[in-house]
Structure formats: C-alpha cells, structure tokens
Design a protein around this motif. Structure first.
Motif, short mmCIF file in Angstrom:
data_model
loop_
_atom_site.label_atom_id
_atom_site.label_comp_id
_atom_site.label_asym_id
_atom_site.label_seq_id
_atom_site.Cartn_x
_atom_site.Cartn_y
_atom_site.Cartn_z
N TYR A 14 -7.45 15.51 -5.11
CA TYR A 14 -7.74 15.42 -6.55
C TYR A 14 -8.38 14.09 -6.92
N ARG A 15 -8.16 13.08 -6.09
CA ARG A 15 -8.65 11.73 -6.39
C ARG A 15 -9.94 11.39 -5.66
N MET A 16 -10.31 12.26 -4.72
CA MET A 16 -11.44 11.98 -3.83
C MET A 16 -12.70 11.58 -4.62
N ALA A 75 -5.94 7.60 -12.30
CA ALA A 75 -5.76 8.28 -11.01
C ALA A 75 -4.59 9.26 -11.04
N ARG A 76 -3.62 9.05 -11.92
CA ARG A 76 -2.51 10.03 -12.04
C ARG A 76 -2.90 11.15 -13.00
N SER A 77 -3.80 10.84 -13.94
CA SER A 77 -4.16 11.88 -14.92
C SER A 77 -4.95 13.03 -14.28
N LEU A 101 10.62 1.15 -14.35
CA LEU A 101 9.44 0.58 -15.01
C LEU A 101 8.14 1.09 -14.41
N GLU A 102 8.12 1.18 -13.10
CA GLU A 102 6.89 1.56 -12.39
C GLU A 102 6.68 3.08 -12.39
N GLY A 103 7.77 3.83 -12.48
CA GLY A 103 7.65 5.29 -12.52
C GLY A 103 7.81 5.95 -11.17
N HIS A 104 7.70 5.18 -10.10
CA HIS A 104 7.86 5.70 -8.74
C HIS A 104 8.27 4.53 -7.85
N PRO A 105 8.98 4.80 -6.75
CA PRO A 105 9.55 3.67 -5.98
C PRO A 105 8.70 3.17 -4.82
N ASP A 106 7.57 3.85 -4.54
CA ASP A 106 6.90 3.61 -3.25
C ASP A 106 6.24 2.24 -3.10
N ASN A 107 5.89 1.56 -4.20
CA ASN A 107 5.40 0.18 -4.09
C ASN A 107 6.54 -0.83 -4.21
N VAL A 108 7.44 -0.58 -5.19
CA VAL A 108 8.46 -1.60 -5.44
C VAL A 108 9.44 -1.74 -4.27
N SER A 158 -5.19 4.02 -0.57
CA SER A 158 -4.06 3.09 -0.74
C SER A 158 -3.53 3.25 -2.16
N GLY A 159 -2.30 3.70 -2.28
CA GLY A 159 -1.72 3.94 -3.61
C GLY A 159 -2.59 4.92 -4.38
N ALA A 160 -2.93 4.52 -5.61
CA ALA A 160 -3.77 5.39 -6.44
C ALA A 160 -5.25 5.03 -6.28
N GLY A 161 -5.57 4.15 -5.32
CA GLY A 161 -6.94 3.71 -5.14
C GLY A 161 -7.23 2.53 -6.06
N SER A 164 -7.72 2.58 -12.51
CA SER A 164 -6.38 2.41 -13.07
C SER A 164 -5.47 3.53 -12.59
N THR A 165 -4.20 3.16 -12.37
CA THR A 165 -3.24 4.17 -11.91
C THR A 165 -3.12 5.29 -12.94
N ASN A 166 -3.21 4.94 -14.23
CA ASN A 166 -3.10 5.98 -15.26
C ASN A 166 -4.20 7.02 -15.09
N SER A 177 0.88 -1.17 0.00
CA SER A 177 0.00 0.00 0.00
C SER A 177 0.92 1.22 0.00
N ALA A 178 0.76 2.07 -1.00
CA ALA A 178 1.70 3.20 -1.14
C ALA A 178 1.05 4.52 -0.71
N ASN A 179 1.91 5.48 -0.49
CA ASN A 179 1.58 6.87 -0.12
C ASN A 179 1.34 7.03 1.39
N ILE A 180 0.38 6.27 1.95
CA ILE A 180 0.06 6.34 3.39
C ILE A 180 -0.10 7.81 3.85
N GLY A 210 2.90 10.72 2.28
CA GLY A 210 4.11 10.23 1.61
C GLY A 210 3.89 9.89 0.15
N PHE A 211 3.27 10.81 -0.59
CA PHE A 211 2.97 10.56 -2.00
C PHE A 211 4.24 10.20 -2.78
N ASP A 212 4.19 9.07 -3.46
CA ASP A 212 5.31 8.54 -4.27
C ASP A 212 6.57 8.27 -3.44
N THR A 213 6.41 8.16 -2.12
CA THR A 213 7.58 8.04 -1.23
C THR A 213 7.46 6.88 -0.24
N1 HSE Z 1 2.31 6.71 -5.60
C1 HSE Z 1 1.57 6.13 -6.67
C2 HSE Z 1 0.32 6.96 -6.91
C3 HSE Z 1 1.19 4.73 -6.30
O1 HSE Z 1 -0.31 7.34 -5.93
O2 HSE Z 1 0.01 7.26 -8.05
C4 HSE Z 1 0.35 4.05 -7.35
O3 HSE Z 1 1.06 3.19 -8.12
#
Ligand code: HSE
Length: 312
Positions: free
Chosen positions: A236-238, A189-191, A136-143, A263-266, A185-187, A11-14, A17-20
C-alpha cells in the motif's frame, strides 16, 4: 538538576513484522531536561539539529508548546504520579533525520520520558515507560528498541502493557539505511493502509514472521530471504517511495541480498545483506534513485545493542 539521555535511531517493521519488530542503530538524538529557577516560565522546549538538507525547514515546524510530543510525554509521566510539570527546559539535539522512518519521534518521546523519570526519582520502571511511550506513539515497534537497543519484537496486550524480547541478530547480517531527500509523514503513510486486510494476506505475514524469528535464532540466511516479505503495509505504501518496486524487483534474486524493506513508514529503505551483497544492493538503490532524481544518504551500520542511556 539536569539530565541528558541519548537515544538510538530505530528501523521498524523489517518486512513481515508490521507494528511489531524494530532494530536500533547507532545514530542518536539527545534529550536534556533541566529544572529552571524562573517561576512561571512553564516548560520551554528548544531544538537543535546537526542534520542538514531539508530538515532545517522541518525543524521550524516542530511544535514547541504543549502540543509537542515531548511535552506530552513529560506531562503523562508527571500525571501518572499525580503531579504536573513545573518549570522545565527541554533541549533536543537532533541527529536522526526526521520524517524518514528512522524513529526520530520515538527517540524524543523515550528520551523525554527517561529524563523526566530520573528527575522525579524513578517512579516508573522500564515496562511502565514503554507502555507510556507506546500509548503516545500508537505502536511499540520503534520505542521498544529505542529503550532496549538491539533487535526487539513487541506486542501490546489488551491492558496496554507491552510484552517485548530482544532477538540475537546475527553480526554478519549487515544493515544499510538508504535515506532519501524527501519526507514521508507517518500520518500519510498510515492513511493509505486499509482498515481490514484479506485473511490470505494475514496468513502470508504470520507465516513469514514465524520464519523471521526462527531464521534469526538459527542464523538461516536462506530462510530470512524468504521471510523478508510483507502484505500488510508495503504494497500500500510502495507508490509513496519512487523507484522502490523497481529496486525490490532488481534485488529479489541477487545472491547475498537477504532483503530490501521499507524502514518504518518510510521514506527510508533498509537493506539487509551478507558477504558481498551490501555494495551490490547499494549500487542498485543509488542507480534507480539517480534515475528518479532522488538524492540520498546511505548509512551502513551494525545493530546498536545499547538502548537509551543517561549520559549526564
Ligand atoms: N510500524 C509503524 C508504521 C512505524 O509502519 O506505520 C512507523 O512509525
């Protein structure tokens, strides 16, 4: 030769800690790579899933050719030592719900990299594998927690290397992943995130991430409750997670509920509680999502301190 690697969900961000920041938990995908003896067959990818409701259909859509992230992970590793992958069969046994913000894609990237690395006689060390996985993932917080286990913060340096450390997550801070029956999708949720944020929001998160790290080390629940807030991604994701703002509002002032974060990008919501907070928080999530006709699986878990592991 055949290598299987078991990799935990993450579970990323918590909160701040976005992307961290990321945390591993005991639900696993397994990636098996075997060398085949069929000349010209190239890389064959198979997927098997134990997770059922909507994920059977999702599984059908996962690429099995050289556009697959698993293929790309293996190819990057081979290329890093001047080789190309030969005849390989890659089998992914998927138990981590997909497109729910639980690190399913990171887990298969990490599993494929570690298995391929083992097949090649370990040319890459842990930090090299982490850099490739992050690329590959674009950010390290999950890997990072998928490789290391535990609660991990990570930072990408200008040269692409990743600095990472494990934090001593207190045992009595309980975690619950509330996994709804809809994908995000993370795409997508990031867009919805802005390219730039106001300076005041960057300061807000810096302050809270400082509190986050200190509260983990000092086991300070009151401070953690203040730390688990964010202005970089959650606002922004709410709207992508029905009921979330109501759930957060209802839980904000509850005793023993330290926080409720995406959790992460949801689309999963992560609850962080202590003492009697867990059941209280879960019943709020169930009741609000029930009003929105959202079905969900709620997983209570302890942090998985063991990261990716070769099991065969
Ligand atoms: N930190 C990333 C995000 C995790 O919130 O977009 C999702 O892969």
């Amino acid at each position: 030769m055949k290598i299987s690697v078991r990799v935990p969900a993450t579970s990323a961000n918590i909160g701040p800690g976005f992307d961290t920041m990321g945390i591993a938990f005991p639900l696993y995908n397994t990636v098996t790579i075997e060398e085949t003896v069929m000349p010209g067959s190239g890389v064959i990818i198979e997927l098997v899933s134990d997770y059922n409701y909507k994920d059977k259909a999702l599984l059908e859509q996962v690429p099995r050719d050289n556009t697959s992230i698993v293929y790309k992970a293996v190819e990057l590793l081979y290329n890093s030592i001047g080789q190309t992958p030969g005849e390989l069969k890659i089998t992914i046994n998927s138990k981590i719900p997909m497109t729910r913000g639980l690190g399913s894609s990171s887990s298969v990237i990490v599993g494929a990299l570690i298995a391929a690395n083992e097949l090649l006689g370990k040319p890459a060390d842990e930090s090299a594998l982490l850099s490739i996985a992050t690329e590959l993932e674009g950010h390290p917080d999950n890997v990072a927690p998928a490789i290391l286990g535990g609660a991990v913060f990570s930072s990408v340096q200008p040269d692409g290397s990743v600095v990472y450390r494990k934090l001593p997550w207190p045992k009595d801070w309980k975690l619950t992943a509330c996994v709804p029956d809809f994908e995000l999708s993370t795409n997508i949720a990031r867009s919805v995130l802005p390219k730039d944020v106001p300076m005041s929001d960057a300061i807000f998160n810096t302050q809270r991430f400082g509190m986050f790290i200190y509260s983990v080390y000092t086991h300070d629940s009151k401070l953690m409750k203040l730390a688990l807030d964010d202005k970089l991604h959650q606002p922004y994701r709410m709207h992508l997670i029905p009921g979330l703002s109501e759930i957060m509002g209802l839980l904000r002032y509850e005793d023993d509920v330290l926080g409720c974060v995406i959790s992460g990008a949801g689309s999963t919501i992560l609850l962080i509680t202590e003492n009697d907070g867990r059941e209280k928080a879960k019943s709020v999530v169930k009741s609000v999502w029930n009003d929105h006709n959202i079905k969900a699986d709620l997983y209570d878990f302890d942090v998985e301190n063991e990261g990716a592991k070769i099991i065969v």
